[in-house]
Design a protein around this motif. Structure first.
Motif, PDB file in Angstrom:
ATOM      1  N   VAL A  21       0.824  -1.207   0.000  1.00  0.00           N
ATOM      2  CA  VAL A  21       0.000   0.000   0.000  1.00  0.00           C
ATOM      3  C   VAL A  21       0.861   1.263   0.000  1.00  0.00           C
ATOM      4  O   VAL A  21       1.767   1.421   0.816  1.00  0.00           O
ATOM      5  N   ALA A  22       0.571   2.165  -0.928  1.00  0.00           N
ATOM      6  CA  ALA A  22       1.240   3.459  -1.009  1.00  0.00           C
ATOM      7  C   ALA A  22       0.247   4.543  -0.588  1.00  0.00           C
ATOM      8  O   ALA A  22      -0.966   4.377  -0.726  1.00  0.00           O
ATOM      9  N   PRO A  23       0.735   5.684  -0.082  1.00  0.00           N
ATOM     10  CA  PRO A  23      -0.160   6.759   0.377  1.00  0.00           C
ATOM     11  C   PRO A  23      -0.693   7.582  -0.795  1.00  0.00           C
ATOM     12  O   PRO A  23      -0.412   8.774  -0.922  1.00  0.00           O
ATOM     13  N   ILE A  24      -1.479   6.940  -1.662  1.00  0.00           N
ATOM     14  CA  ILE A  24      -1.974   7.617  -2.857  1.00  0.00           C
ATOM     15  C   ILE A  24      -3.360   7.094  -3.198  1.00  0.00           C
ATOM     16  O   ILE A  24      -3.643   5.898  -3.059  1.00  0.00           O
ATOM     17  N   VAL A  25      -4.222   8.011  -3.630  1.00  0.00           N
ATOM     18  CA  VAL A  25      -5.576   7.676  -4.056  1.00  0.00           C
ATOM     19  C   VAL A  25      -5.793   8.249  -5.455  1.00  0.00           C
ATOM     20  O   VAL A  25      -5.576   9.442  -5.679  1.00  0.00           O
ATOM     21  N   ASP A 158      -6.986  11.029   4.913  1.00  0.00           N
ATOM     22  CA  ASP A 158      -6.596  11.230   6.309  1.00  0.00           C
ATOM     23  C   ASP A 158      -5.895   9.993   6.870  1.00  0.00           C
ATOM     24  O   ASP A 158      -4.916  10.104   7.621  1.00  0.00           O
ATOM     25  N   ALA A 159      -6.409   8.814   6.496  1.00  0.00           N
ATOM     26  CA  ALA A 159      -5.805   7.579   7.001  1.00  0.00           C
ATOM     27  C   ALA A 159      -4.392   7.397   6.460  1.00  0.00           C
ATOM     28  O   ALA A 159      -3.474   6.993   7.196  1.00  0.00           O
ATOM     29  N   GLN A 160      -4.189   7.694   5.187  1.00  0.00           N
ATOM     30  CA  GLN A 160      -2.856   7.549   4.605  1.00  0.00           C
ATOM     31  C   GLN A 160      -1.876   8.565   5.174  1.00  0.00           C
ATOM     32  O   GLN A 160      -0.710   8.238   5.422  1.00  0.00           O
ATOM     33  N   ARG A 161      -2.350   9.775   5.399  1.00  0.00           N
ATOM     34  CA  ARG A 161      -1.466  10.776   6.008  1.00  0.00           C
ATOM     35  C   ARG A 161      -1.091  10.369   7.434  1.00  0.00           C
ATOM     36  O   ARG A 161       0.071  10.527   7.845  1.00  0.00           O
ATOM     37  N   ALA A 162      -2.063   9.853   8.178  1.00  0.00           N
ATOM     38  CA  ALA A 162      -1.778   9.429   9.549  1.00  0.00           C
ATOM     39  C   ALA A 162      -0.770   8.291   9.580  1.00  0.00           C
ATOM     40  O   ALA A 162       0.084   8.222  10.472  1.00  0.00           O
TER      41      ALA A 162
END
Length: 287
Positions: A21-25, A158-162
């Motif tokens: 999983v990468a912090p990207i949508v 928000d979840a990925q940033r956290a």
């Protein structure tokens, strides 16, 4: 697909990363093609005229995003049902016989042109409704589609940033290949709100991918990014947002709403863009 709030079908399909999983949508807010029967019965134009406002097949162009570690959020309803790239208060009170469903913001050129959060014109600028809508109809679309979609998108970012200290939203759109008063429209337009919604290093890497594949690219003209880019793009807080507009002439027959032979050629380009942005945000320093 289960029903969502107010009886409408679920307003989006969320595809989770398959591995790493990468912090990207990646989000496709305008590629949906569902229309509630209450809306269809109110139309005074053929449904095909309304469907030509869709960013058809954009969700398919980015369908491999989960394979490379990204979330993919794809809307299911047509943009004429409710425009997910508009503020929910961008409403025209004259559309409703019993008053607007929510407080209306000050009129904007978009609303005055019939292109508010609840659009009232089609692809050619013609009125699409044969009657006024009710406040209840408007609220059903806002609550059941717009609110739910953006609630999910906000939660993902928000979840990925956290978890990672940073996140990237790539908002994926398409644009008509021929537009009044605009000549030589480029293949790709990247919008970052003139540098305010994303670190330019991320935009630079995305632009380079498209140029390396022989596509022409412009920034912020004629599209700098809409409500979604403005709402979520907060680089100083660790969330970056970039809007992509793809010239529809590259991959589809715009009148028939069918894929052209260019669709198969464009898919690998979008895969390359996905992989580049996944790698870019993985390497990117925290705020």
């Amino acid at each position: 697909m289960p029903a969502g709030p107010n009886g409408l079908d679920a307003p989006f399909v969320l595809s989770a990363p398959e591995a790493g999983v990468a912090p990207i949508v990646f989000a496709s807010p305008h590629s949906g093609n569902l229309y509630p029967e209450t809306m269809v019965s109110a139309l005074c134009v053929p449904l095909m005229d309304v469907r030509r406002t869709e960013d058809a097949f954009v969700d398919e162009l980015f369908a491999n995003a989960p394979r490379y570690g990204a979330h993919l959020l794809a809307a299911r309803f047509g943009r004429s049902v409710v425009d997910l790239n508009r503020d929910p208060h961008e409403l025209d009170p004259a559309m409703f016989h019993d008053g607007p469903p929510r407080a209306c913001a000050l009129p904007t050129p978009r609303v005055e042109a019939g292109l508010g959060c609840l659009p009232k014109v089609g692809a050619r600028g013609e009125a699409i409704y044969g009657r006024l809508l009710s406040k209840a109809e408007g609220e059903q679309r806002l609550a059941g589609v717009h609110d739910v979609y953006h609630g999910q998108l906000a939660s993902l970012l928000d979840a990925q940033r956290a978890l990672h200290g940073r996140a990237l939203l790539v908002d994926c759109h398409s644009m008509p290949s021929v537009q009044p008063g605009r000549r030589n429209l480029t293949d790709i337009v990247l919008g970052d709100r003139f540098g305010s919604s994303s670190d330019p290093r991320l935009v630079n890497r995305l632009e380079r991918v498209f140029r390396n594949h022989g596509l022409t690219v412009a920034r912020n003209a004629p599209y700098a990014g809409g409500y979604t880019t403005r709402r979520y793009g907060r680089p100083k807080r660790g969330i970056h947002a970039i809007q992509i507009e793809i010239n529809r002439g590259l991959y589809m027959d715009e009148q028939a709403i069918t894929r052209s032979s260019g669709f198969a050629r464009l898919r690998p380009v979008m895969d390359a863009a996905i992989m580049e942005m996944v790698e870019a945000i993985r390497q990117f320093p925290n705020r």
